[in-house]
Motif scaffolding. Structure first.
Motif, mmCIF file in Angstrom:
data_model
loop_
_atom_site.group_PDB
_atom_site.id
_atom_site.type_symbol
_atom_site.label_atom_id
_atom_site.label_comp_id
_atom_site.label_asym_id
_atom_site.label_seq_id
_atom_site.Cartn_x
_atom_site.Cartn_y
_atom_site.Cartn_z
ATOM 1 N N TYR B 233 73.317 50.801 47.095
ATOM 2 C CA TYR B 233 72.301 51.104 46.076
ATOM 3 C C TYR B 233 72.871 50.834 44.700
ATOM 4 C CZ TYR B 233 69.648 53.477 49.691
ATOM 5 O OH TYR B 233 68.942 53.762 50.835
ATOM 6 N N GLN B 234 72.065 50.152 43.872
ATOM 7 C CA GLN B 234 72.428 50.001 42.465
ATOM 8 C C GLN B 234 71.846 51.195 41.726
ATOM 9 O OE1 GLN B 234 72.111 46.034 40.748
ATOM 10 N NE2 GLN B 234 71.109 46.951 38.982
ATOM 11 N N VAL B 235 72.701 51.822 40.945
ATOM 12 C CA VAL B 235 72.281 53.056 40.250
ATOM 13 C C VAL B 235 72.616 52.936 38.782
ATOM 14 C CG1 VAL B 235 72.641 54.438 42.332
ATOM 15 C CG2 VAL B 235 74.500 54.199 40.697
ATOM 16 N N PRO B 236 72.031 53.778 37.950
ATOM 17 C CA PRO B 236 72.414 53.793 36.532
ATOM 18 C C PRO B 236 73.888 54.144 36.380
ATOM 19 C CG PRO B 236 70.349 54.961 36.875
ATOM 20 C CD PRO B 236 70.878 54.644 38.219
ATOM 21 N N SER B 237 74.471 53.643 35.281
ATOM 22 C CA SER B 237 75.918 53.794 35.077
ATOM 23 C C SER B 237 76.367 55.239 35.142
ATOM 24 C CB SER B 237 76.325 53.199 33.722
ATOM 25 O OG SER B 237 75.950 51.849 33.661
ATOM 26 N N GLY B 238 75.536 56.120 34.592
ATOM 27 C CA GLY B 238 75.953 57.516 34.550
ATOM 28 C C GLY B 238 76.161 58.107 35.918
ATOM 29 N N TYR B 239 75.441 57.572 36.904
ATOM 30 C CA TYR B 239 75.579 58.122 38.254
ATOM 31 C C TYR B 239 76.899 57.714 38.874
ATOM 32 C CZ TYR B 239 71.030 60.231 38.420
ATOM 33 O OH TYR B 239 69.961 61.060 38.187
ATOM 34 N N LEU B 240 77.464 56.600 38.404
ATOM 35 C CA LEU B 240 78.753 56.177 38.925
ATOM 36 C C LEU B 240 79.873 56.739 38.063
ATOM 37 C CD1 LEU B 240 80.451 54.472 40.870
ATOM 38 C CD2 LEU B 240 80.121 52.532 39.335
ATOM 39 N N TYR B 241 79.818 56.495 36.762
ATOM 40 C CA TYR B 241 80.934 56.862 35.885
ATOM 41 C C TYR B 241 80.861 58.309 35.448
ATOM 42 C CZ TYR B 241 80.964 51.822 35.767
ATOM 43 O OH TYR B 241 80.954 50.524 36.119
ATOM 44 N N GLY B 242 79.633 58.827 35.349
ATOM 45 C CA GLY B 242 79.475 60.191 34.863
ATOM 46 C C GLY B 242 79.416 61.224 35.964
ATOM 47 N N LYS B 243 79.718 60.804 37.178
ATOM 48 C CA LYS B 243 79.756 61.730 38.303
ATOM 49 C C LYS B 243 78.405 62.375 38.574
ATOM 50 C CE LYS B 243 84.341 61.632 38.732
ATOM 51 N NZ LYS B 243 84.903 60.743 39.719
#
Lengths: 187, 367
Positions: B233-243
């Protein structure tokens, strides 16, 4: 070539390959015996595997009062009898034909003799299959495994006196089933 | 002496299981009685008939299958023993401390410890190599900041309950990853360089060898079930980097384990592609290097519910990440197995740029 005691010591120390050598050493002998006890090659195969696995897991409880094979055989025998009681195969002559092994004793008989030999073997195997579990087991131990009474007593956990009487009754039962074949042999 | 007893002695006589006195007695009877002689002959013929049965031999070696099953049996037993109260053990069993040389009780805890250390090292290496440009981590709202180990859903769980849960999860992940490493080695990224996918070469150390060097695994690892491919799944950056994704899982009370980076991409799978496609896959993978893979210990339905709460998420075909080889792997977990998903963000968030030049805060030394 390491003996059984050395291989067992190494296996208990963590060298599973040592136990693998024990498996390789005894698998054919155990399998051959269990085919006769269980009455099927598939059942014997499963019982052999189960027996070796149990032996491996319980190896540190082996007290070495008897030989390793006797101990292993006792595990295998109990598993095989349980399996047979669950499956309860009825071995007809036709089914016995399917249990013919790969290596007949007489390797180069003429065709007619070979057919007779096979037919006879089928009848003997079918007759063995019709014996009770106790009688068949003790006959297999004595006549196929070649165990002494003392060994049989260890495997079956019975007194030697009981071994003697039970073996004799098993022979009489089998004799009654194979009267015709035996009369020809005796003549 | 009864006739039955005499016959019984005849039977023992042909087996050689009689005393010298009994032998003499039997031989006297055989000389006198035709009935007993006939019985003697019949019993010998019977023996010959039984012994003439064909010999059965196994067509294959049993040792590998036996050792494999036995190792599993020991593992299951060790895990069960760990949970049984000591007081339940029979008094005749010596405690495992006193056994000392009981190799099974030493080996499996060592494997679990080695697996935990391996996960920590991989995670430390990944942080040092790739995440300099990432925005500083948002201060955790609650709970520990360490993301490389399973976190129980209930923060307030008793320590004993949590450790039991963690141990169970770690063992599951350890088993899954052992099988994965057997099949899918990905070379570790070099320090400071963009991770490049390479086709494995003969002189590359295999992940399995490194893994085994730290543990006392048996020589062969049994083949596991068909490996589950990761749902991507491609997700917004915050979901990856911002936990944010991990926080969302915790809110939904879903237990999760994050895998070390560098293993979600199948280098072997890329190497299987035709040459013309390999470079395209490598470029695409480099562009999608910012990703995280998780095992979620829940049902597919719950996973779908979680992802429906992620705004602007987009499911990507597995072939884009894995290549054609992995396309054959099942996308859904088997019953009882965790669901595997990978979240990707195509580029680091803009606010992370200033941090790229800053020294990495309190990280383990880079490789």
């Amino acid at each position: 070539m390491k003996d059984d005691a050395q291989l067992i010591d190494e296996a208990c120390s963590g060298n599973s390959a040592a136990f693998g050598q024990l498996v390789t050493k005894y698998q054919d002998r155990l399998y051959n015996t269990l085919v006769h006890v269980v009455g099927s090659t598939d059942g014997a195969y499963d019982a052999v595997q189960d027996a070796f696995v149990q032996a491996y897991v319980k190896l540190d409880t082996f007290e070495r009062a008897s030989g390793f094979y006797t101990w292993l055989y006792r595990i295998a025998f109990n598993l095989a009898v349980s399996r047979r009681r669950r499956e309860r195969p009825t071995v007809s002559v036709e089914q016995a034909r399917e249990l013919l092994g790969q290596e007949p004793l007489d390797r180069d008989p003429p065709p007619e003799a070979r057919m007779e030999q096979q037919e006879r073997a089928c009848q003997v195997r079918a007759a063995m299959g019709r014996l009770s579990d106790e009688h068949r087991s003790i006959l297999v131990l004595r006549e196929i495994e070649g165990c002494a009474y003392e060994q049989i007593a260890l495997v079956l956990d019975l007194p030697i006196g009981t071994i003697r009487s039970r073996l004799h009754r098993a022979r009489l039962q089998l004799r009654d089933q194979l009267k015709e074949i035996l009369q020809e042999d005796v003549k | 002496m009864s006739e039955d007893t005499r016959e019984e002695l005849i039977s023992a006589y042909i087996d050689g299981e009689v005393s010298p006195e009994e032998r003499a007695q039997v031989e006297a009877w055989l000389a006198e009685s035709s009935h007993l002689r006939q019985l003697h002959d019949e019993l010998l013929a019977l023996r010959s008939a039984v012994q003439s049965l064909s010999e059965h031999k196994l067509e294959r070696e049993l040792a590998p299958a036996v050792l494999r099953r036995a190792e599993h049996s020991v593992l299951r037993r060790t895990m069960a023993d760990d949970e049984a109260p000591r007081a339940a053990l029979p008094g005749s069993i010596v405690s495992w401390w006193e056994r000392g040389a009981s190799w099974r009780r030493v080996m499996w805890p060592a494997i679990a410890l080695a697996a935990a250390l391996l996960i920590l090292v991989f995670d430390a290496g990944r942080r040092g190599e790739q995440e300099v440009a990432r925005a500083p981590e948002a201060p955790p709202a609650a709970g520990p900041a360490d993301s490389s180990r399973a976190r129980p859903a209930a923060e307030g769980a008793a320590p004993a309950e949590r450790s039991g849960t963690m141990r169970e999860l770690e063992k599951k992940v350890e088993t899954l990853e052992m099988r994965r490493q057997e099949r899918n080695f990905a070379a570790p990224a070099e320090q400071g360089a963009q991770p490049q996918l390479q086709a494995p070469s003969a002189d590359m150390p295999k992940a399995t060898d490194r893994y085994r060097a730290r543990s006392s695994l048996p020589a062969s690892v049994p083949p596991g079930p068909t490996e589950q491919a990761s749902q991507v799944y491609q997700v917004p950056s915050g979901y990856l980097y911002g936990k944010q994704f991990e926080n969302l899982l915790d809110q939904k009370k879903i237990k999760w384990v994050r895998l070390p980076e560098g293993q979600a991409l199948g280098a072997d799978a890329v190497a299987d592609l035709p040459l013309a496609q390999q470079e395209a896959q490598r470029q695409k993978a480099a562009a999608m290097q910012n990703q995280a893979t998780y095992y979620l210990f829940t049902t597919q339905k719950n996973v779908d519910d979680v992802l429906s709460a992620v705004p602007n998420n987009k499911k990507l075909p597995a072939v884009e990440l894995y290549g054609a080889a992995q396309q054959q792997a099942p996308l859904t977990a088997k019953e009882g197995e965790p669901v595997k998903i990978t979240i990707v963000a195509p580029e680091a968030p803009a606010e992370a740029a200033p941090a790229a030049a800053a020294p990495a805060p309190a990280e383990p030394p880079q490789r």
